[in-house]
Design a protein around this motif. Structure first.
Motif, PDB file in Angstrom:
ATOM      1  N   ALA A 170       3.035 153.729 -28.873  1.00  0.00           N
ATOM      2  CA  ALA A 170       1.953 153.245 -29.745  1.00  0.00           C
ATOM      3  C   ALA A 170       2.530 152.478 -30.930  1.00  0.00           C
ATOM      4  O   ALA A 170       2.005 151.424 -31.319  1.00  0.00           O
ATOM      5  CB  ALA A 170       1.107 154.420 -30.232  1.00  0.00           C
ATOM      6  N   ARG A 171       3.597 153.013 -31.501  1.00  0.00           N
ATOM      7  CA  ARG A 171       4.235 152.342 -32.636  1.00  0.00           C
ATOM      8  C   ARG A 171       4.837 151.003 -32.205  1.00  0.00           C
ATOM      9  O   ARG A 171       4.702 149.987 -32.893  1.00  0.00           O
ATOM     10  CB  ARG A 171       5.297 153.265 -33.226  1.00  0.00           C
ATOM     11  N   THR A 172       5.502 150.991 -31.053  1.00  0.00           N
ATOM     12  CA  THR A 172       6.109 149.755 -30.554  1.00  0.00           C
ATOM     13  C   THR A 172       5.049 148.705 -30.271  1.00  0.00           C
ATOM     14  O   THR A 172       5.222 147.524 -30.593  1.00  0.00           O
ATOM     15  CB  THR A 172       6.920 150.038 -29.275  1.00  0.00           C
ATOM     16  N   ALA A 173       3.932 149.115 -29.662  1.00  0.00           N
ATOM     17  CA  ALA A 173       2.855 148.169 -29.383  1.00  0.00           C
ATOM     18  C   ALA A 173       2.334 147.552 -30.677  1.00  0.00           C
ATOM     19  O   ALA A 173       2.103 146.332 -30.749  1.00  0.00           O
ATOM     20  CB  ALA A 173       1.725 148.861 -28.629  1.00  0.00           C
ATOM     21  N   GLY A 174       2.140 148.364 -31.707  1.00  0.00           N
ATOM     22  CA  GLY A 174       1.691 147.836 -32.988  1.00  0.00           C
ATOM     23  C   GLY A 174       2.706 146.887 -33.603  1.00  0.00           C
ATOM     24  O   GLY A 174       2.345 145.836 -34.146  1.00  0.00           O
ATOM     25  N   ARG A 175       3.985 147.246 -33.503  1.00  0.00           N
ATOM     26  CA  ARG A 175       5.026 146.403 -34.094  1.00  0.00           C
ATOM     27  C   ARG A 175       5.135 145.057 -33.364  1.00  0.00           C
ATOM     28  O   ARG A 175       5.261 144.012 -33.995  1.00  0.00           O
ATOM     29  CB  ARG A 175       6.361 147.133 -34.081  1.00  0.00           C
ATOM     30  N   ILE A 176       5.064 145.084 -32.017  1.00  0.00           N
ATOM     31  CA  ILE A 176       5.126 143.831 -31.260  1.00  0.00           C
ATOM     32  C   ILE A 176       3.935 142.941 -31.591  1.00  0.00           C
ATOM     33  O   ILE A 176       4.080 141.744 -31.874  1.00  0.00           O
ATOM     34  CB  ILE A 176       5.179 144.116 -29.749  1.00  0.00           C
ATOM     35  N   SER A 177       2.749 143.526 -31.562  1.00  0.00           N
ATOM     36  CA  SER A 177       1.548 142.752 -31.876  1.00  0.00           C
ATOM     37  C   SER A 177       1.624 142.182 -33.285  1.00  0.00           C
ATOM     38  O   SER A 177       1.352 140.992 -33.506  1.00  0.00           O
ATOM     39  CB  SER A 177       0.305 143.632 -31.723  1.00  0.00           C
ATOM     40  N   GLY A 178       2.004 143.018 -34.244  1.00  0.00           N
ATOM     41  CA  GLY A 178       2.085 142.565 -35.625  1.00  0.00           C
ATOM     42  C   GLY A 178       3.123 141.478 -35.827  1.00  0.00           C
ATOM     43  O   GLY A 178       2.895 140.510 -36.562  1.00  0.00           O
ATOM     44  N   THR A 179       4.268 141.607 -35.180  1.00  0.00           N
ATOM     45  CA  THR A 179       5.322 140.603 -35.308  1.00  0.00           C
ATOM     46  C   THR A 179       4.841 139.243 -34.806  1.00  0.00           C
ATOM     47  O   THR A 179       5.106 138.204 -35.425  1.00  0.00           O
ATOM     48  CB  THR A 179       6.569 141.048 -34.520  1.00  0.00           C
ATOM     49  N   GLU A 180       4.111 139.241 -33.692  1.00  0.00           N
ATOM     50  CA  GLU A 180       3.608 137.977 -33.152  1.00  0.00           C
ATOM     51  C   GLU A 180       2.500 137.407 -34.030  1.00  0.00           C
ATOM     52  O   GLU A 180       2.448 136.194 -34.260  1.00  0.00           O
ATOM     53  CB  GLU A 180       3.150 138.172 -31.712  1.00  0.00           C
ATOM     54  N   LEU A 181       1.626 138.261 -34.550  1.00  0.00           N
ATOM     55  CA  LEU A 181       0.574 137.777 -35.444  1.00  0.00           C
ATOM     56  C   LEU A 181       1.177 137.162 -36.705  1.00  0.00           C
ATOM     57  O   LEU A 181       0.736 136.086 -37.154  1.00  0.00           O
ATOM     58  CB  LEU A 181      -0.372 138.912 -35.818  1.00  0.00           C
ATOM     59  N   ALA A 182       2.168 137.821 -37.270  1.00  0.00           N
ATOM     60  CA  ALA A 182       2.803 137.300 -38.487  1.00  0.00           C
ATOM     61  C   ALA A 182       3.421 135.930 -38.235  1.00  0.00           C
ATOM     62  O   ALA A 182       3.344 135.031 -39.087  1.00  0.00           O
ATOM     63  CB  ALA A 182       3.863 138.287 -38.984  1.00  0.00           C
ATOM     64  N   ALA A 183       4.034 135.741 -37.054  1.00  0.00           N
ATOM     65  CA  ALA A 183       4.633 134.447 -36.726  1.00  0.00           C
ATOM     66  C   ALA A 183       3.574 133.353 -36.627  1.00  0.00           C
ATOM     67  O   ALA A 183       3.877 132.174 -36.837  1.00  0.00           O
ATOM     68  CB  ALA A 183       5.415 134.549 -35.416  1.00  0.00           C
ATOM     69  N   LEU A 184       2.334 133.746 -36.319  1.00  0.00           N
ATOM     70  CA  LEU A 184       1.226 132.795 -36.204  1.00  0.00           C
ATOM     71  C   LEU A 184       0.513 132.563 -37.533  1.00  0.00           C
ATOM     72  O   LEU A 184      -0.462 131.819 -37.583  1.00  0.00           O
ATOM     73  CB  LEU A 184       0.216 133.301 -35.171  1.00  0.00           C
ATOM     74  N   GLY A 185       0.970 133.221 -38.589  1.00  0.00           N
ATOM     75  CA  GLY A 185       0.338 133.068 -39.893  1.00  0.00           C
ATOM     76  C   GLY A 185      -0.882 133.931 -40.086  1.00  0.00           C
ATOM     77  O   GLY A 185      -1.739 133.641 -40.927  1.00  0.00           O
ATOM     78  N   ILE A 186      -0.985 135.015 -39.309  1.00  0.00           N
ATOM     79  CA  ILE A 186      -2.107 135.955 -39.409  1.00  0.00           C
ATOM     80  C   ILE A 186      -1.603 137.227 -40.077  1.00  0.00           C
ATOM     81  O   ILE A 186      -0.601 137.795 -39.653  1.00  0.00           O
ATOM     82  CB  ILE A 186      -2.691 136.252 -38.018  1.00  0.00           C
ATOM     83  N   HIS A 187      -2.295 137.683 -41.111  1.00  0.00           N
ATOM     84  CA  HIS A 187      -1.741 138.725 -41.980  1.00  0.00           C
ATOM     85  C   HIS A 187      -2.472 140.050 -41.929  1.00  0.00           C
ATOM     86  O   HIS A 187      -1.957 141.051 -42.431  1.00  0.00           O
ATOM     87  CB  HIS A 187      -1.751 138.238 -43.442  1.00  0.00           C
ATOM     88  N   GLN A 188      -3.670 140.077 -41.386  1.00  0.00           N
ATOM     89  CA  GLN A 188      -4.471 141.308 -41.371  1.00  0.00           C
ATOM     90  C   GLN A 188      -5.081 141.462 -39.987  1.00  0.00           C
ATOM     91  O   GLN A 188      -5.786 140.571 -39.515  1.00  0.00           O
ATOM     92  CB  GLN A 188      -5.569 141.266 -42.433  1.00  0.00           C
ATOM     93  N   ASN A 189      -4.777 142.579 -39.341  1.00  0.00           N
ATOM     94  CA  ASN A 189      -5.352 142.842 -38.025  1.00  0.00           C
ATOM     95  C   ASN A 189      -6.332 143.992 -38.145  1.00  0.00           C
ATOM     96  O   ASN A 189      -5.977 145.073 -38.638  1.00  0.00           O
ATOM     97  CB  ASN A 189      -4.257 143.188 -37.015  1.00  0.00           C
ATOM     98  N   PHE A 190      -7.555 143.784 -37.685  1.00  0.00           N
ATOM     99  CA  PHE A 190      -8.561 144.832 -37.753  1.00  0.00           C
ATOM    100  C   PHE A 190      -8.341 145.812 -36.609  1.00  0.00           C
ATOM    101  O   PHE A 190      -9.118 145.903 -35.655  1.00  0.00           O
ATOM    102  CB  PHE A 190      -9.958 144.221 -37.751  1.00  0.00           C
ATOM    103  N   ALA A 191      -7.284 146.558 -36.718  1.00  0.00           N
ATOM    104  CA  ALA A 191      -6.846 147.583 -35.768  1.00  0.00           C
ATOM    105  C   ALA A 191      -5.917 148.511 -36.535  1.00  0.00           C
ATOM    106  O   ALA A 191      -5.303 148.111 -37.531  1.00  0.00           O
ATOM    107  CB  ALA A 191      -6.123 146.946 -34.581  1.00  0.00           C
ATOM    108  N   PRO A 192      -5.818 149.772 -36.105  1.00  0.00           N
ATOM    109  CA  PRO A 192      -6.332 150.367 -34.882  1.00  0.00           C
ATOM    110  C   PRO A 192      -7.725 150.987 -35.061  1.00  0.00           C
ATOM    111  O   PRO A 192      -8.162 151.256 -36.177  1.00  0.00           O
ATOM    112  CB  PRO A 192      -5.314 151.473 -34.597  1.00  0.00           C
ATOM    113  N   VAL A 193      -8.388 151.209 -33.926  1.00  0.00           N
ATOM    114  CA  VAL A 193      -9.644 151.949 -33.913  1.00  0.00           C
ATOM    115  C   VAL A 193      -9.338 153.427 -34.125  1.00  0.00           C
ATOM    116  O   VAL A 193      -8.525 154.006 -33.405  1.00  0.00           O
ATOM    117  CB  VAL A 193     -10.389 151.733 -32.584  1.00  0.00           C
ATOM    118  N   ALA A 194      -9.963 154.031 -35.121  1.00  0.00           N
ATOM    119  CA  ALA A 194      -9.729 155.440 -35.451  1.00  0.00           C
ATOM    120  C   ALA A 194     -10.896 156.328 -35.031  1.00  0.00           C
ATOM    121  O   ALA A 194     -10.937 157.504 -35.390  1.00  0.00           O
ATOM    122  CB  ALA A 194      -9.482 155.595 -36.954  1.00  0.00           C
ATOM    123  N   ASP A 195     -11.821 155.781 -34.264  1.00  0.00           N
ATOM    124  CA  ASP A 195     -12.965 156.553 -33.798  1.00  0.00           C
ATOM    125  C   ASP A 195     -12.556 157.483 -32.654  1.00  0.00           C
ATOM    126  O   ASP A 195     -11.754 157.102 -31.793  1.00  0.00           O
ATOM    127  CB  ASP A 195     -14.067 155.619 -33.309  1.00  0.00           C
TER     128      ASP A 195
END
Length: 606
Positions: A170-195
């Motif tokens: 779960a941590r790795t998935a978040g880190r991979i996703s975040g790293t790619e978003l940051a490279a695209l100039g995206i700074h805030q991801n509306f995740a994870p779902v805590a429901d």
């Protein structure tokens, strides 16, 4: 890219912000945090009221370019937003951020284009009288709710990760996703779902949740928050105070959560407490009523009792409170679109996401400030919180621009894709395996892949059944396929039965099977052919409860490429299934009886 030669204004703006002391430090000591806030307040003191209000809004827009979208996108922007481009939108409302969507807004085509768009947004933001970079946001949960498809790494969604029961994954998935978003100039991801998805009939959360056990969901939420924020992206736990036990979609109505206060403390609160303990920087509200927390029955987004009393007061959250989209009916049932953002701010929200009409919403807040209903001090509180997360994301120091070189190096990197494939293999769940029906025997070479074939979340040209058939072809099978859809008619079912003749096995996919659904008829007719049948639920693990005595059944929790390929490898015996149900599956004819308990999952030697 146009970031090689920055304008003099951009250089001066960056220097001004750097001189204001933006450090981007994570976990700053109290003295350092106090010093940071002092410097951020200096920025706020130089802002006009209109600029402060603009920092709160996060609207949508149409087009793949900040300044030169297509003519049709310009026309849509003009009709819906009153401007032709997002650069004009930022200038008109002094915006603090925007949100990207795929499809209907046409913001997303490929990684390089996204990076160019992000740079265009930043140039527009740095051209404002108070030049503060934009906080660019997205909903990239993965699984069934994903915005960036082509070119980016696709990762298992929340319930799939819940089936893997692996905090490192779960941590790795978040880190991979975040790293790619940051490279695209995206700074805030509306995740994870805590429901916590304790209601199998939940139409809006469902497999977007990590599961039905509050303790397990809490552990996974904390791991994902850590992964995202290690990558430099602002995570956002949602949807507070909990959207897991409802059969109504807040996009179309105002759900009511009937949990008692004790039930809320036990079921809904723990994942949010875990997210806060993990240092989550933003939390999104839910548009629903929770009488146990607020007897006035205001939607949580507009409830001071819930946002200030519970989230800030009891849970101690000091970060940014983001509203869920303000165009959703759940928050519009009682008040007009000019009043909803005002009431959200009065309740304690900071970021105002996706107003249905940015002009109406902005002017509604402006009127409330001018009348004294909202004080300028109250505005400053929210702007300070927003500047803190911009600071943490590195936007207030140095250049906010991204480069195509970094995009090419990071987004969809081979190592990221390989990690995603390994994680997906650990999430695929084998529910039924009568008489060792799986893995397929060595003599089984001719397959039919048939059934429901939902389109990929970000690419309507790619659908489940042919993609799954292609995955089997790559493994050496001779595969034919037939997409029958979610509601196959009698002729399509007859066609599927005829196609099964002469096959060594049939793999049939289902998507949200209902008690009276014709997908049940398709499966039963295929079983009657005598050809070995393997069932794969490509969304809900609950499907098996409606299907009777299938000899083999698996759950993949979504139908994106990474999950389908993993399922094919498991069925073929290239890897052993390791997933375990993160939710219980009740009997269809007697919901009080559990058919498969949470934690159930079979395996075999690969």
């Amino acid at each position: 890219m146009q970031n090689r030669s920055l304008s003099r204004r951009t250089v001066l703006a960056s220097a001004t912000l750097a001189a204001a002391g933006a450090t981007g430090a994570v976990g700053a000591a109290p003295a350092a945090a106090h010093g940071r806030d002092h410097r951020l307040r200096r920025i706020i003191s130089g802002m006009s009221v209109k600029a402060k209000i603009g920092q709160l809004f996060v609207p949508y827009f149409h087009g793949t370019s900040a300044t030169s979208p297509s003519r049709s996108d310009q026309d849509r922007n003009l009709a819906e937003l009153g401007v032709r481009t997002v650069a004009e939108l930022i200038a008109k409302y002094h915006l603090g951020g925007v949100i990207y969507f795929h499809g209907w807004t046409n913001n997303i085509r490929d990684p390089r284009q996204i990076a160019d768009l992000s740079n265009g947004v930043q140039r527009a933001s740095l051209a404002l009288p108070t030049p503060i970079p934009s906080l660019i946001s997205i909903d990239q949960e993965h699984g069934v709710n994903v915005r960036i498809g082509s070119g980016a790494t696709q990762l298992p969604g929340a319930m799939a990760l819940g089936a893997g029961h692996s905090l490192p994954d779960a941590r790795t998935a978040g880190r991979i996703s975040g790293t790619e978003l940051a490279a695209l100039g995206i700074h805030q991801n509306f995740a994870p779902v805590a429901d916590v998805n304790v209601n199998p009939a939940n139409p809006i959360i469902n497999v977007r949740s990590f599961g039905a056990d509050a303790r397990e969901v809490s552990r996974m939420v904390a791991a994902q928050v850590t992964g995202y924020q290690q990558s430099g992206v602002i995570a956002c736990a949602k949807h507070f105070p909990g959207h897991g036990d409802t059969a109504q979609d807040s996009h179309t109505g105002l759900p009511v959560i009937t949990h008692t206060r004790e039930e809320w403390d036990r079921v809904d609160a723990p994942p949010f407490r875990a997210a806060i303990a993990a240092g989550v920087d933003s939390i999104m509200t839910a548009h629903l009523q929770v009488p146990a927390l607020d007897p006035s029955n205001e939607p949580a987004t507009l409830s001071p009792a819930i946002l200030q009393g519970v989230l800030r007061g009891e849970l101690g959250f000091e970060g940014v409170i983001v509203t869920d989209a303000l165009n959703m009916e759940g928050v519009r049932t009682k008040y007009g679109d000019d009043r909803v953002p005002v009431l959200a701010l009065r309740a304690g929200a900071d970021q105002l996401l996706f107003p249905p009409d940015i002009g109406v919403a902005y002017n509604g807040v402006l009127a409330a400030v001018r009348s004294g209903e909202i004080t300028e001090d109250r505005l400053d509180e929210s702007v300070l919180r927003i500047l803190r997360i911009k600071d943490k994301a590195g936007l207030l120091s140095g250049s906010p621009y991204v480069s195509r070189t970094e995009v090419d190096r990071v987004v969809g990197a081979r190592g990221h894709r390989a990690a995603a494939a390994r994680i997906a293999e650990r999430t695929t769940t084998l529910l039924v395996n009568e008489d060792a029906a799986l893995p397929l025997s060595r003599g089984c070479r001719k397959l039919l892949v048939v059934g429901a074939s939902p389109a990929f979340p970000t690419d309507d040209s790619r659908t489940t059944v042919p993609e799954l058939a292609g995955a089997f072809d790559e493994l050496g099978y001779r595969t034919t396929h037939l997409a029958t859809g979610g509601e196959p008619d009698a002729a399509k079912i007859d066609e599927a039965v005829a196609a099964a003749r002469g096959r060594d096995a049939v793999v049939v996919t289902t998507d949200n099977v209902g008690a009276a659904g014709v997908q049940r008829t398709l499966v039963s007719r295929l079983l009657a052919t005598g050809v070995p049948v393997v069932h794969l639920a490509v969304r809900n693990p609950y499907d098996i409860a409606h299907l009777g005595d299938v000899p083999a059944s698996l759950a993949s929790y979504c139908w994106t490429e990474v999950e389908l390929r993993a399922a094919a490898r498991v069925i073929a015996g290239r890897v052993a299934p390791r997933g375990r149900l993160p939710v219980p599956v009740q009997r269809a004819d007697d919901p009080a009886e559990v058919l498969f308990r949470a934690g159930h999952g079979l395996s075999y030697d690969a």
